[in-house]
Enzyme design. Structure first.
Site, PDB file in Angstrom:
ATOM      1  N   LYS A   3       0.864  -1.183   0.000  1.00 40.95           N
ATOM      2  CA  LYS A   3       0.000   0.000   0.000  1.00 40.95           C
ATOM      3  C   LYS A   3       0.898   1.229   0.000  1.00 40.95           C
ATOM      4  O   LYS A   3       1.456   1.608   1.022  1.00 40.95           O
ATOM      5  CB  LYS A   3      -0.914   0.035   1.231  1.00 40.95           C
ATOM      6  CG  LYS A   3      -2.010   1.077   1.048  1.00 40.95           C
ATOM      7  CD  LYS A   3      -2.344   1.833   2.302  1.00 40.95           C
ATOM      8  CE  LYS A   3      -1.423   2.922   2.666  1.00 40.95           C
ATOM      9  NZ  LYS A   3      -1.316   4.071   1.747  1.00 40.95           N
TER      10      LYS A   3
ATOM     11  N   GLU B 298      10.066   1.345  10.368  1.00 40.20           N
ATOM     12  CA  GLU B 298      11.040   2.402  10.077  1.00 40.20           C
ATOM     13  C   GLU B 298      10.299   3.709  10.304  1.00 40.20           C
ATOM     14  O   GLU B 298       9.494   4.126   9.467  1.00 40.20           O
ATOM     15  CB  GLU B 298      11.526   2.304   8.627  1.00 40.20           C
ATOM     16  CG  GLU B 298      12.292   1.033   8.296  1.00 40.20           C
ATOM     17  CD  GLU B 298      13.696   0.999   8.880  1.00 40.20           C
ATOM     18  OE1 GLU B 298      14.181   2.047   9.358  1.00 40.20           O
ATOM     19  OE2 GLU B 298      14.299  -0.081   8.895  1.00 40.20           O
TER      20      GLU B 298
ATOM     21  N   CYS C 257      13.513  11.137   6.926  1.00 38.93           N
ATOM     22  CA  CYS C 257      13.594  10.702   8.333  1.00 38.93           C
ATOM     23  C   CYS C 257      15.012  10.888   8.851  1.00 38.93           C
ATOM     24  O   CYS C 257      15.231  11.033  10.041  1.00 38.93           O
ATOM     25  CB  CYS C 257      13.179   9.248   8.441  1.00 38.93           C
ATOM     26  SG  CYS C 257      14.073   8.200   7.296  1.00 38.93           S
TER      27      CYS C 257
ATOM     28  N   GLU D  33       9.841  16.443  14.624  1.00 39.11           N
ATOM     29  CA  GLU D  33      10.479  16.328  13.320  1.00 39.11           C
ATOM     30  C   GLU D  33       9.966  17.476  12.440  1.00 39.11           C
ATOM     31  O   GLU D  33       8.765  17.573  12.187  1.00 39.11           O
ATOM     32  CB  GLU D  33      10.016  14.985  12.759  1.00 39.11           C
ATOM     33  CG  GLU D  33      10.903  14.363  11.778  1.00 39.11           C
ATOM     34  CD  GLU D  33      10.351  13.011  11.319  1.00 39.11           C
ATOM     35  OE1 GLU D  33       9.206  12.642  11.626  1.00 39.11           O
ATOM     36  OE2 GLU D  33      11.109  12.338  10.619  1.00 39.11           O
TER      37      GLU D  33
END
Ligand code: NAP
Length: 494
Positions: free
Chosen positions: A186, A262, A296, A393
């Site tokens: 997906k 992750e 990331c 982040e």
């Protein structure tokens, strides 16, 4: 070479827009479709099929049906498919790069870099396929024999983010093919096109029907939720935010499903007083601006020794000033748009919050007017400890600078986060570099470099940045089960 509108149309005309289920390209069960937008203009590129929960069930049925035969193919067959796919992606690098630039926004040069990086997982794991081992031993008492086998985990569900549309898919798909697992993928609704083109390339490379099934959808939870709790699914590998990952781990607990995660990062970049500042500024530019900061692994916090902070800060500002925002298809562009308006709003909120709490804006700091979701390269100095940008982040081209006075303080600041994906450190002292390897709470550490991603190395994080590793020798283990066979003493009847 600047791309013409006609080149874009020609490419988009060749992109598959339907679901891939059991080897067939199909419409969604309810006929639904959704638009994929170009973040540099906000305009639609294509409409693609919008998978339903029924399509999700069909995808898992297809993966389950294909598993037994696929798991029994020879390693050489799987290696050859991966190698052909590597060759095909490399031959079509221009198509993949332009497609990623269109749906995700990154400049073409960066998109080409991602094609090379993403394709390399196919080559690396084609080479690993024929090296899946096991072991044989004699029990310590000299009697039984111990055989340890490796076999494919079984059908896997992959959920990928929008920021690296090709590499985040190949990093999972290549080791799963190598191990002999079937898959349901997906992709992110914001960037499904690259995965759909890649799936077609794999089919052309000889991947049997049903081994990879692809479900673009705007209903992520509705489509994948029932698969995660279906006992036939044997593995979930997710790349995305820590918040979503946390919820998926909870769902996976129901069937004690094996997971790889992750997740998000909050990378510190440490510049010590003995650093070569040219190398440190180069590294900071890469760690901050690769993928426009939407990575990331992006350096989220620049931690700089107080004795070099002014010099480092002014050199970084000069380099960041030379960055050219624009549409990724334009040759001069070095910074693409952010992925959407909500991402841009969040980036700007974090900048405003830091300034309100006392930081100084050394460069940038306001959204760029006009079409698309552009935000300029931005540098903040004197960022205070309570600023949200040091904890969250930022996922944008914003570099907050904080100073430290000692190595101990630098390590404490670096570790002061629930994330633990990657850190970067600039120093000429080998002993310090080794100490940092032992003291920093991260899964990866770059010493005198702003880029650690490499298909031959284990990528992944500790703490709330994830579970498991992708790439390297470790990457294939995520898709293998270990089975121990105990064999009775061969001398007992001699
Ligand atoms: P996200 O919002 O967590 O989405 C990631 C994927 O999860 C997308 O495919 C999304 O689908 C899907 N998803 C969202 N809600 C879901 C649900 N309830 N059930 C099942 N699937 C669901 O993350 P993102 O904004 O795409 O990506 C940015 C994040 O990914 C950042 O935090 C970044 O650090 C992280 N990331 C980590 C790594 C790593 O290797 N550690 C690499 C790249 C990115 P839709 O988009 O279709 O809703």
């Amino acid at each position: 070479m600047t791309i013409r509108p006609q080149d874009e149309r020609d490419l988009l005309d060749r992109i598959p827009t339907r679901l891939l289920l059991g080897g067939e390209e199909r419409d969604a069960s309810d006929g639904g479709t959704f638009e994929v937008l170009d973040p540099s203009t906000g305009r639609a590129l294509l409409r693609v099929a919008d998978a339903t929960a029924l399509d999700g069930a069909a995808a898992l049925d297809a993966a389950v049906a294909a598993q037994h035969a696929w798991g029994r193919t020879s390693p050489r067959v799987r290696a050859d498919i991966l190698r052909s796919a590597f060759d095909a992606v490399t031959a079509r690098a221009d198509d993949f790069a332009l497609l990623m630039t269109l749906e995700m926004g990154k400049p073409l040069a960066e998109a080409r870099g991602e094609v090379a990086y993403g394709a390399e997982f196919l080559r690396w794991f084609s080479e690993e396929t024929t090296r899946i081992g096991g072991r044989f031993a004699t029990a310590p008492d000299g009697k039984n024999r111990l055989v340890v086998l490796k076999r494919p985990v079984g059908p896997c569900l992959f959920i990928t983010p929008w920021n690296f549309p090709l590499a985040m898919a190949t990093r999972k798909i290549a080791p799963a093919i190598a191990a002999g697992c079937t898959m349901v993928l997906k992709p992110a609704a914001l960037t499904p096109l690259t995965s759909m083109l890649f799936a077609r390339v794999l089919t052309e490379a000889g991947l049997p029907d049903g081994v990879l099934n692809v479900l673009p959808t705007t209903r992520a939870g509705e489509v994948t939720g029932p698969l995660i709790t279906d006992p036939r699914l044997r593995k979930l590998s997710f790349t995305g935010s820590t918040g979503v990952g946390r919820r998926l781990i909870a769902d996976a607990a129901e069937t004690v499903l094996r997971v790889s995660m992750e997740l998000g990062g909050n990378a510190p970049l440490l510049v010590f007083d003995d650093a070569d500042l040219d190398v440190a500024v180069d590294g900071a530019m890469t760690a901050k601006l690769r993928n426009g900061g939407e990575a990331c692994t992006a350096a989220n916090r620049m931690l700089v020794h107080e004795s070099v902070a002014d010099e480092f800060g002014s050199r970084l500002v000069e380099r960041m000033r030379s960055v050219v925002p624009g549409r990724g298809t334009d040759d001069s562009t070095t910074l693409g748009p952010l992925i959407d308006e909500s991402t841009r709003t969040k980036v700007h909120e974090l900048v405003r919050d830091a300034v309100d709490r006392g930081a100084e804006l050394a460069l940038g700091g306001a959204p760029i007017d006009g079409d698309g979701y552009f935000y300029p390269a931005t540098v903040l100095t004197g960022v205070t400890a309570d600023a949200r940008i040091l904890r969250e982040e930022v996922f944008g081209p914003v570099a907050p600078i904080v100073t430290f006075a000692s190595e101990d303080e630098a390590v404490a600041l670096a570790n002061d986060t629930e994330f633990g994906l990657v850190a970067y450190a600039f120093t000429r002292d080998l002993n310090r570099a080794l100490r940092l390897g032992e003291e920093l709470e991260v899964g990866m550490l770059g010493i005198n470099t702003g880029l650690v991603s490499n298909p031959a190395a284990p990528f992944g994080g500790v703490k709330q940045s994830g579970v498991g590793r992708e790439g390297g020798f470790e990457g294939i283990e995520e898709y293998l089960e270990t089975v121990y066979v105990g064999i009775g003493d061969p001398y007992s009847t001699a």
